[in-house]
Each structure stands twice: as structure tokens, then as C-alpha cells.
Design a protein around this motif. Sequence first.
Motif, PDB file in Angstrom:
ATOM      1  N   TYR A   1      -5.096  -5.402   0.096  1.00 19.77           N
ATOM      2  CA  TYR A   1      -5.332  -3.962   0.214  1.00 19.77           C
ATOM      3  C   TYR A   1      -5.814  -3.422  -1.123  1.00 19.77           C
ATOM      4  O   TYR A   1      -5.241  -3.735  -2.166  1.00 19.77           O
ATOM      5  CB  TYR A   1      -4.047  -3.251   0.645  1.00 19.77           C
ATOM      6  CG  TYR A   1      -3.445  -3.823   1.894  1.00 19.77           C
ATOM      7  CD1 TYR A   1      -2.409  -4.756   1.834  1.00 19.77           C
ATOM      8  CD2 TYR A   1      -3.931  -3.463   3.146  1.00 19.77           C
ATOM      9  CE1 TYR A   1      -1.867  -5.307   2.970  1.00 19.77           C
ATOM     10  CE2 TYR A   1      -3.396  -4.008   4.298  1.00 19.77           C
ATOM     11  CZ  TYR A   1      -2.364  -4.930   4.201  1.00 19.77           C
ATOM     12  OH  TYR A   1      -1.835  -5.470   5.340  1.00 19.77           O
TER      13      TYR A   1
ATOM     14  N   GLN B   1      -4.103   4.783  -3.082  1.00 17.87           N
ATOM     15  CA  GLN B   1      -4.924   5.802  -3.726  1.00 17.87           C
ATOM     16  C   GLN B   1      -4.727   5.695  -5.231  1.00 17.87           C
ATOM     17  O   GLN B   1      -3.599   5.840  -5.714  1.00 17.87           O
ATOM     18  CB  GLN B   1      -4.554   7.192  -3.236  1.00 17.87           C
ATOM     19  CG  GLN B   1      -4.963   7.456  -1.787  1.00 17.87           C
ATOM     20  CD  GLN B   1      -4.733   8.889  -1.358  1.00 17.87           C
ATOM     21  OE1 GLN B   1      -3.975   9.620  -1.983  1.00 17.87           O
ATOM     22  NE2 GLN B   1      -5.388   9.302  -0.281  1.00 17.87           N
TER      23      GLN B   1
ATOM     24  N   GLN C   1      -2.147   1.782   2.573  1.00 16.46           N
ATOM     25  CA  GLN C   1      -3.325   2.459   2.035  1.00 16.46           C
ATOM     26  C   GLN C   1      -3.008   2.910   0.621  1.00 16.46           C
ATOM     27  O   GLN C   1      -1.972   3.519   0.370  1.00 16.46           O
ATOM     28  CB  GLN C   1      -3.716   3.649   2.899  1.00 16.46           C
ATOM     29  CG  GLN C   1      -4.299   3.237   4.242  1.00 16.46           C
ATOM     30  CD  GLN C   1      -5.052   4.356   4.916  1.00 16.46           C
ATOM     31  OE1 GLN C   1      -5.130   5.467   4.399  1.00 16.46           O
ATOM     32  NE2 GLN C   1      -5.616   4.075   6.079  1.00 16.46           N
TER      33      GLN C   1
ATOM     34  N   GLU D   1       0.057   5.411   2.728  1.00 17.21           N
ATOM     35  CA  GLU D   1       0.639   4.994   4.005  1.00 17.21           C
ATOM     36  C   GLU D   1       1.319   3.651   3.786  1.00 17.21           C
ATOM     37  O   GLU D   1       0.756   2.764   3.164  1.00 17.21           O
ATOM     38  CB  GLU D   1      -0.435   4.850   5.082  1.00 17.21           C
ATOM     39  CG  GLU D   1      -1.021   6.165   5.551  1.00 17.21           C
ATOM     40  CD  GLU D   1      -1.926   5.990   6.758  1.00 17.21           C
ATOM     41  OE1 GLU D   1      -2.684   6.927   7.062  1.00 17.21           O
ATOM     42  OE2 GLU D   1      -1.872   4.926   7.399  1.00 17.21           O
TER      43      GLU D   1
END
Length: 124
Positions: free
Chosen positions: A113, A4, A2, A25
Motif C-alpha cells: 500500500y 495519506q 489507505q 482507512e
Amino acid sequence: VQLQASGGGLVQTGGSLRLSCVASEGTFSSYTIGWFRQAPGKEREFVSAIRWSGGNIYYADSVKGRFTISRDYAKNTVYLQMNSLKPEDAAVYYCAAGRAIASTTYYATAYSYWGQGTQVTVSS
């Protein structure tokens, strides 16, 4: 993984910003981390990428000499230092991670991702 992204904002022409992309993550190990941008009414375009292991670096011609991508192993973070910003650099910037190889690094489809995007606005 994940992602950001952060660090966007409003800056005047010629100014600087530093974008950050952190793996909240998972880790970046074995991935290529890329930055893409998308301006209103335009397609998403490649900006820069770095291989987490090995450190190979890639830039779009439009940002060479102005943008610098780097990584911090300890912080599991990739940075995009943007200097000498121009109005045409204004866009939403996205970081992405994927198992891109040399020939696919420049294509968004090589990245699995994606972060949420951070807005960069450059005033003239």
C-alpha cells in the motif's frame, strides 16, 4: 489500508521538515510502514521504516543521524522528522505499508500500500 502522506515543502539547506503518514482507512496493525523517496530521473529509494508492532526501526545510511521515524498509536500516524536537510534529500517522499520482514524492509516490492507522495524541495 489507505495512506495519506503530508508535510512536504520548500526548505533551505540545513532546515527541517516533518512528514506525516496517516492511515485514513484501516490501521497499521501488523504492518511495517516505510518511507521511500524518488528524485527526478532516479529510482525510488528506501529512506526509513518502522514496525508498527514492536517498533523495530531501519534507516538508509544516507539519512542516519539526521532523520527520525516514529509512530503515534492514538493518531494512527507515522512521522518522519527530517533535520539537517541537504539538496540531495530533495525528492517526492512516499509512505508505504506492507508485511515486510527484516530482510525485505528495504525493498519497495515488500510494500503493498502506497500513499500519494509529498514533495520535499531543499534550496541551496
